[in-house]
Design a protein around this motif. Structure first.
Motif, PDB file in Angstrom:
ATOM      1  N   ALA A   1       0.838  -1.207   0.000  1.00 23.73           N
ATOM      2  CA  ALA A   1       0.000   0.000   0.000  1.00 23.73           C
ATOM      3  C   ALA A   1       0.868   1.250   0.000  1.00 23.73           C
ATOM      4  N   HIS A   2       1.900   1.245   0.814  1.00 22.23           N
ATOM      5  CA  HIS A   2       2.813   2.386   0.889  1.00 22.23           C
ATOM      6  C   HIS A   2       3.502   2.612  -0.452  1.00 22.23           C
TER       7      HIS A   2
ATOM      8  N   ALA B   1      -6.390  -6.004  -7.824  1.00 18.11           N
ATOM      9  CA  ALA B   1      -7.257  -6.313  -6.688  1.00 18.11           C
ATOM     10  C   ALA B   1      -6.476  -6.269  -5.383  1.00 18.11           C
ATOM     11  N   TYR B   2      -5.204  -6.715  -5.440  1.00 18.66           N
ATOM     12  CA  TYR B   2      -4.375  -6.683  -4.225  1.00 18.66           C
ATOM     13  C   TYR B   2      -4.151  -5.235  -3.778  1.00 18.66           C
ATOM     14  N   ILE B   3      -3.918  -4.341  -4.765  1.00 21.34           N
ATOM     15  CA  ILE B   3      -3.760  -2.913  -4.434  1.00 21.34           C
ATOM     16  C   ILE B   3      -5.040  -2.378  -3.814  1.00 21.34           C
ATOM     17  N   ASP B   4      -6.185  -2.750  -4.383  1.00 19.13           N
ATOM     18  CA  ASP B   4      -7.469  -2.284  -3.857  1.00 19.13           C
ATOM     19  C   ASP B   4      -7.638  -2.717  -2.400  1.00 19.13           C
ATOM     20  N   HIS B   5      -7.342  -3.985  -2.113  1.00 20.87           N
ATOM     21  CA  HIS B   5      -7.475  -4.487  -0.744  1.00 20.87           C
ATOM     22  C   HIS B   5      -6.463  -3.826   0.188  1.00 20.87           C
ATOM     23  N   ALA B   6      -5.245  -3.587  -0.328  1.00 22.69           N
ATOM     24  CA  ALA B   6      -4.217  -2.951   0.494  1.00 22.69           C
ATOM     25  C   ALA B   6      -4.622  -1.533   0.866  1.00 22.69           C
ATOM     26  N   PHE B   7      -5.175  -0.787  -0.095  1.00 22.10           N
ATOM     27  CA  PHE B   7      -5.641   0.568   0.197  1.00 22.10           C
ATOM     28  C   PHE B   7      -6.847   0.552   1.134  1.00 22.10           C
ATOM     29  N   ARG B   8      -7.696  -0.476   1.001  1.00 20.93           N
ATOM     30  CA  ARG B   8      -8.851  -0.569   1.890  1.00 20.93           C
ATOM     31  C   ARG B   8      -8.405  -0.782   3.333  1.00 20.93           C
ATOM     32  N   ASP B   9      -7.389  -1.636   3.522  1.00 20.92           N
ATOM     33  CA  ASP B   9      -6.908  -1.920   4.870  1.00 20.92           C
ATOM     34  C   ASP B   9      -6.033  -0.804   5.422  1.00 20.92           C
ATOM     35  N   HIS B  10      -5.394  -0.047   4.515  1.00 24.15           N
ATOM     36  CA  HIS B  10      -4.486   1.020   4.949  1.00 24.15           C
ATOM     37  C   HIS B  10      -4.794   2.295   4.162  1.00 24.15           C
ATOM     38  N   PRO B  11      -5.923   2.906   4.443  1.00 23.34           N
ATOM     39  CA  PRO B  11      -6.374   4.063   3.646  1.00 23.34           C
ATOM     40  C   PRO B  11      -5.449   5.271   3.729  1.00 23.34           C
ATOM     41  N   GLN B  12      -4.557   5.305   4.729  1.00 22.47           N
ATOM     42  CA  GLN B  12      -3.646   6.454   4.834  1.00 22.47           C
ATOM     43  C   GLN B  12      -2.698   6.553   3.648  1.00 22.47           C
TER      44      GLN B  12
END
Length: 286
Positions: A242-243, A268-279
């Protein structure tokens, strides 16, 4: 308000004129001769603005023995630390060819940095705070560190708190912390009378704040003083992705699909990563 000009450490190169405002007649004459020779060499096609990098490399090794890292030496010389990276093999990652020449002006600026000239004044506190945090993560209570470093009982805590606000520390303080870090990083707190309960409290304090321990920095000492280096310690793979995706999208203008391809994961992995770490999420086209 006036700013004090430091005395030049020597008058053997051009740095006394360019960096310290020296105007001794012989130094002014040396500068004029340099430009005259340079101009003549340029006209003759014989100008070589590069010098052997080995003396600079050896000088940086000497400075490191006095707890002056390459990053700090570059800061004192007024140059970018990245210009020194090619002089050394990276401690981790892929091996690369080491540079054997460098620009003469950069070499002169680094050679002008000595343990004496680096000591006065205040310096960035990033490396000082990181060393303290690493020892705390190893189980050293801050009060015990204050005692070992000869500080007041709360001063170590203040250094750590103020570092995040951009506060500077005395160069002497930074040197003391670096010296004690090198001494204590291989010691066990229990061997110095620290009880198990206090060791657990200190290590838990560091763990909850994701402070990298001394083992993390062992292969990254070239980066410990660099405020631009971001330790990716204690993070899950998804948070790191995500970072990194956020940085690619923010600085490179990539969309999520392109960032995913660059990082070797699915969109999809990026989408889930941003969902879990919206910062870290970047609001651009998906």
């Amino acid at each position: 308000m006036t700013t004090a000009v430091r005395e030049a450490p020597h008058h053997n190169t051009l740095t006394c004129y360019t960096n310290y405002g020296c105007r001794l007649p012989e130094c002014v004459k040396r500068l004029r001769a340099y430009y005259q020779n340079r101009e003549a060499a340029l006209k003759a096609g014989q100008w070589h603005p590069f010098v052997d990098a080995d003396p600079v490399r050896e000088h940086l090794h000497m400075l490191a023995e006095h707890n002056i890292t390459p990053y700090r030496a570059a800061a004192m010389a007024g140059i970018g630390a990245r210009s020194l990276h090619p002089l050394f093999q990276p401690r981790t990652g892929r091996r690369r060819a080491v540079r054997h020449t460098m620009r003469v002006e950069i070499a002169e600026k680094i050679l002008a940095v000595t343990p004496d000239t680096a000591a006065p004044g205040r310096v960035d506190s990033t490396g000082t705070a990181r060393r303290i945090r690493a020892l705390v993560a190893d189980g050293w209570p801050m009060r015990h560190l204050s005692h070992h470093m000869g500080f007041g009982s709360t001063y170590v805590h203040q250094i750590v708190q103020r570092a995040d606000k951009g506060h500077l520390v005395l160069a002497r303080t930074a040197g003391i912390v670096a010296e004690q870090y090198d001494r204590l990083k291989d010691e066990k707190p229990s061997d110095h009378g620290v009880g198990r309960r206090l060791i657990n409290l200190a290590s838990n304090h560091g763990a909850t704040r994701r402070w990298p321990p001394t083992s993390y920095w062992a292969s990254r000492m070239d980066d410990i003083d660099d405020p631009h280096f971001e330790p990716m310690y204690g993070l899950t793979r998804r948070e790191i992705i995500a970072h990194d995706a956020g940085e690619l999208m923010r600085t490179g203008g990539l969309d999520r699909a392109s960032a995913a391809a660059r990082l070797g994961v699915s969109k999809a992995y990026i989408d889930h990563a941003f969902r879990d770490h919206p910062q870290y999420a970047v609001a651009v086209a998906a």
